[in-house]
Design an enzyme around this catalytic site. Structure first.
Site, PDB file in Angstrom:
ATOM      1  CB  ALA A  68       1.202   2.155   2.036  1.00 42.95           C
ATOM      2  CB  CYS A  77      -3.163   4.198   3.874  1.00 46.07           C
ATOM      3  SG  CYS A  77      -2.965   3.062   2.690  1.00 46.07           S
TER       4      CYS A  77
END
Lengths: 459, 551
Positions: free
Chosen positions: B73, B70
């Site tokens: 991240a 995501c």
């Protein structure tokens, strides 16, 4: 120094968690779902969640970890994730063809209030769930509980969705193993089988997350509890649930739903807890304990007696999940060791803390306990007064390294060693393995620190 | 068509890629198949480095099992993770902070900054609870920043928003401003909620923006060094940046800042004083380079230190840019000194690796860069693709004007950057730049992966688990490169799998020494005895009966 900013002085913290001793609910739900045969765990949230959970479980097991995601975008976060979940259900059944999709929620889908049963009912009404296939769910918002309660939630969902009431009781005993390793699950089953019992274990990740290398990848390995067996849990003689926090909810739900009486015990880590586990099976099923188990027990007692001098009065710091922490603490106390610092990240409740305090009541040292604590505080305690041994997951090695303290890996996650998925720490045999690990750590240190004069051949 | 591609246009062995593509798509529901058809491309090379269009940076299909992570991240994990002296607080439930705690192997050397700060071994989180979801989390965040300051006395604190933070509307930026004023240190936030964008890529962009806005340009001191560069998009996994720095030092090139391997926030603050930006991972960091050029006049070029030949080529590009005879001489001397050991290792290993076939599905640059190293080993890339790259990373920046910006990307802020009235300083005159371009030094350009891949190779964007499985079955490559989630599934097939995010805890693979490490590693993997143990003797010869007796 790895943790060079950790001070001896402890300043109160109420808002900042530093070096957590827990993670979030969905990963526990994912792990539990992998213990159903032919199951695809599904994360209803942003794709980052499932990527992180799969990565963490993969690093811990060094095995393939399957799961799918609803892959929320900003649009889905505003308008709701129904369309994403519907599309995921379609795609998962057409491409990966599991028996069961086990949906767990995330902080994202819980905050916006997606109603999973409503979406699943709609999917079923629209014919998106093929005949004989199932979609189950557990609510696991990341802002409540921990990976352990997430595991408990999905385990309970297995009861809620599948357990069936029957007019006649079978002689089968249900075993709910808790958030333990596949090796532990296999060992618990083996011990029951040794007593001649028919059992249904759920969830059961043995054979799923410790599979062989054969040259053929199987997305759904032979392990795991089947849907058919989950149905039959409702007609079992009784349930033995191991670990109050991880297994209690499912056991109680089965009692309420199908009137299957349950015994909720500590995890069978250590002599006393294993004795209680075996004794409970013996009483519940009315079977004799075979000599083979009594023999294993005797071997374990033998090691404790032979090596007692090395355990005696050693100060131990423990970080772990609540069920493990409680069982391990009782085990260490039973060896005349002194667990002095106890931390779990999960807020496991006052009752849990009371049990933990009772377990260390006889320890002749000042004992520090923090339920809902973190590893930073744990480390600061150690800086204030050291210990002889540390037990915890792989993150504890940073403390062990900095403070030069013998260390045994136990718990979740273990990212830097193998063994946990193959060799149990539950039961008598698992207890012997734990004793061996503790002794190795303590005696290796003794050897290392001995002078040329005091170095011993025989210990 | 580039030289490297031309040299290996031999047809791909194995099944016809178009047929395999059809088979990949056949399993999908029609709508999914239509979408994936545009992301699975059989490469064609036409004059002018023209390659087929690929659909990239588009939504992940729910349920397909993508490799992607995501926005958070990409922002906290990838770009800001390797900066050691910022206390990075994750504002959200505990998981996000926990999973991004020490899992990316960014090595760092805190003794290279005077204060020795290193917070990378720590995980800081507000561990948001239901109460905060209902009543708001700003109060807890404010308190957490205060506690981080009281306990750790850092020179900077950064806050990273997770999914629920955006949904409940916590204003992390106003809390950061307030705490910056209260504490007198730099405090800034990243609105990198996981649901933003379609992959980690959105997080890279957000990280670039905020670092540029809050840090770059804070320190105008011009440090020592004649040839001062920034290394962008190098995260020091397994010590890659250390190896590059070693080579730079030998050449007399000074690294002002690395974004962000082995980095300190102090170096970011000063990075605009460098005279050239070198881009390793184009995908994750091109935004900072673009903005630094616009605001401060620092030009950028694409380089690649993965592969010994590529390293030599990149060093020569740097020397060409500075156009200094002494530097050119030193660079040539260093290349001449370093290459023999590389060549010796290659000569030894190549007979055991030549002709073997690789597949690479990873990241936003590595699936391209690592083809260099396989080429040096005489291996061929059958198929490759990125996890989160955009069309320009596949087809080259020349396609940028035609790239459609969809709703997901439009939601990611584009900073409006203009020339700094005082500090804009063009490093070269337009004439000098034109002369360098004429000599083949391309500024602000990246040719992408596809022009360097042979005809008929399959390029797959955001590959799914199903596609991975089928590609392995169809082609049985000798090695497969991806990430941790794919690792053991591939190895269960009996095929060695090399992680190109974490390097399987090895490395470095950059530079000259890194190339040798990689040759040895691939030799070990493709020639390991273990792949011969998959069948037990009684499985290969089931009729065998009691003939093991001593003759």
């Amino acid at each position: 120094m790895l943790l060079r900013h950790t001070t001896t002085e402890i300043k109160d913290r109420t808002a900042l968690t530093v070096n957590p001793a827990k993670t979030c609910q969905p990963i526990g739900a994912m792990y539990a779902a992998l213990g159903i045969h032919g199951c695809m765990p599904h994360s209803h949230g942003s794709q980052g969640c499932y990527a992180y959970h799969r990565s963490a479980l993969t690093r811990h097991y060094k095995e393939p970890v399957i799961a799918a995601t609803s892959a929320f975008t900003e649009g889905a976060s505003v308008f709701g994730g129904q369309a994403n979940l519907m599309q995921a259900i379609d795609n998962i059944f057409s491409v990966y063809n599991p028996d069961v999709i086990a949906v767990h929620t995330t902080c994202l889908s819980e905050t916006i209030g997606d109603d999973i049963p409503q979406i699943v009912n709609k999917a079923m009404a629209e014919g998106r769930v093929p005949a004989g296939k199932y979609v189950i769910h557990a609510n696991t918002p990341s802002y409540a509980g921990s990976h352990i309660t997430g595991f408990a939630g999905m385990t309970k969902a297995m009861v809620d969705y599948f357990a069936e009431t029957a007019s006649a009781r079978t002689k089968t005993v249900n075993l709910i193993p808790g958030f333990v390793e596949p090796s532990d699950m296999a060992e618990i089953r083996r011990m029951a089988a040794e007593m001649g019992l028919e059992t249904i274990m759920f969830p059961d990740t043995s054979g799923v997350l410790n599979g062989p290398m054969t040259g053929k990848y199987r997305m759904y390995p032979p392990g795991g509890v089947t849907v058919e067996a989950l149905r039959r849990t409702g007609s079992s003689l009784g349930t033995v649930a191991l670990g109050h926090l991880a297994s209690g909810d499912a056991a109680r739900a089965l009692d309420v739903k199908c009137k299957v009486p349950c015994q909720i015990l500590d995890l069978p880590i250590g002599l006393g807890a294993t004795d209680r586990f075996v004794d409970t099976l013996h009483r519940m099923a009315g079977v004799n304990v075979p000599d083979s188990l009594t023999f294993e027990r005797g071997q374990m007692v033998d090691i404790i007696a032979d090596m007692h001098q090395y355990f005696y009065n050693k100060r131990v710091g423990l970080v772990g999940d609540p069920d493990q922490l409680l069982a391990l603490t009782k085990f260490l106390v039973s060896l005349d060791m002194a667990p002095v610092y106890l931390v779990t990240g999960t807020s496991a409740g006052k009752k849990f803390e009371k049990h933990l305090r009772a377990a260390v009541a006889g320890v002749p040292h000042e004992v520090q306990i923090k339920v809902g604590g973190d590893m930073h505080l744990f480390h600061q305690w150690i800086k204030q007064a050291p210990v002889d041994l540390l037990i915890g997951n792989s993150y504890v090695k940073y403390i062990a390294h900095d403070e030069d303290i013998p260390y045994v890996r136990h718990g979740f996650p273990i990212l830097d060693r193998v063994g946990h998925s193959y060799f149990p720490t539950v039961g008598y045999r698992g207890g012997m393995r734990l004793l061996e690990k503790i002794l190795d750590a303590l005696l290796d240190r003794k050897d290392r620190d001995a002078t040329d004069i005091t170095f011993e051949l025989v210990m | 068509m580039t030289e490297t591609a031309r040299s290996q246009t031999a047809p791909i062995e194995g099944p016809d890629p178009e047929k395999v593509k059809a088979e990949l798509l056949a399993k999908y529901p029609p709508k999914v198949a239509r979408k994936r058809a545009k992301q699975i491309i059989v490469n064609r090379l036409e004059p002018g480095d023209k390659v087929p269009e690929i659909n990239a940076n588009v939504r992940t299909v729910p349920g397909l099992m993508s490799q992607r992570g995501c926005c958070y991240a990409g922002c906290k994990g990838v770009v800001l993770g390797p900066t050691r002296d910022i206390v990075n607080i994750t504002h959200g439930p505990i998981g996000c902070g926990f999973y991004s705690w020490l899992t990316r192997r960014n090595q760092t050397d805190p003794d290279t900054t005077p204060d020795g700060h290193n917070f990378m071994t720590y995980c800081f989180s507000t561990d948001m609870q239901e109460k905060e979801i209902i009543f708001g989390g700003e109060k807890k965040l404010r308190q957490a920043i205060q506690e981080a300051y009281d306990n750790f006395k850092p020179k900077a604190i950064a806050v990273f928003a997770t999914c629920p933070v955006g949904l409940i509307g916590d204003d992390i930026h106003s809390v950061c401003r307030e705490m910056k004023a209260a504490l007198g240190i730099n405090v800034f936030g990243f609105s990198c909620e996981g649901y933003k964008g379609v992959s980690q890529s959105a997080g890279h962009h957000i990280a670039n923006n905020q670092i540029f806005k809050h840090v770059v340009g804070l320190d105008d001191t011009i440090g020592a060094g004649e040839f001062r560069v920034n290394l962008l998009g190098e995260y020091n996994i397994g010590g890659d940046a250390f190896e590059i720095e070693r080579i730079f030092e030998k050449c007399g090139i000074t690294t002002v800042a690395t974004f962000s391997g082995n980095s300190s926030i102090d170096a970011f603050a000063n990075s605009h004083t460098a005279d050239l930006n070198l881009i390793m991972c184009h995908r994750s960091i091109n935004y900072v380079a673009e903005m630094m050029e616009k605001k401060f006049g620092v030009p950028w070029i694409k380089i690649n230190f993965i592969g010994a030949e590529a390293t030599a080529k990149s060093l020569r590009k740097i020397a060409a840019y500075f156009d200094d005879p002494a530097l050119t001489e030193r660079v040539e001397a260093v290349i001449a000194e370093e290459l023999p050991a590389v060549q010796a290792a290659r000569d030894d290993i190549r007979p055991r690796t030549a002709g073997k076939r690789a597949m690479l599905f990873v990241g936003g640059s590595r699936a391209h860069h690592y083809q260099e190293l396989f080429r040096e080993l005489g291996m061929r890339t059958l198929s490759a693709g990125y996890e989160f790259a955009h069309r320009d990373d596949y087809e080259g920046r020349k396609v940028l004007p035609g790239v459609k910006v969809d709703a997901d990307s439009r939601n990611i802020e584009e900073l409006d950057v203009c020339q700094d009235p005082d500090r804009y300083r063009p490093r070269k005159t337009p004439e000098e730049l034109a002369a360098l371009s004429a000599k083949g030094l391309e500024f602000k350009d990246y040719q992408g992966m596809m022009p360097e891949m042979p005809e008929g190779s399959m390029v797959i964007d955001d590959i799914s688990q199903f596609e991975t499985d089928l590609m392995i079955e169809k082609y049985r490559p000798d090695i497969f490169c991806a990430g941790i989630k794919e690792k053991y599934m591939i190895q269960k097939h009996g095929i060695p799998m090399k992680q190109l995010h974490s390097y399987d805890y090895g490395g470095p693979y950059a530079g000259f020494k890194g190339a040798v490490n990689f040759y040895r590693e691939i030799d070990r993997m493709v020639n390991s005895r273990v792949w011969g143990y998959l069948k037990a003797p009684w499985q290969t010869n089931p009729e065998l009966a009691a003939t093991y007796a001593w003759e």
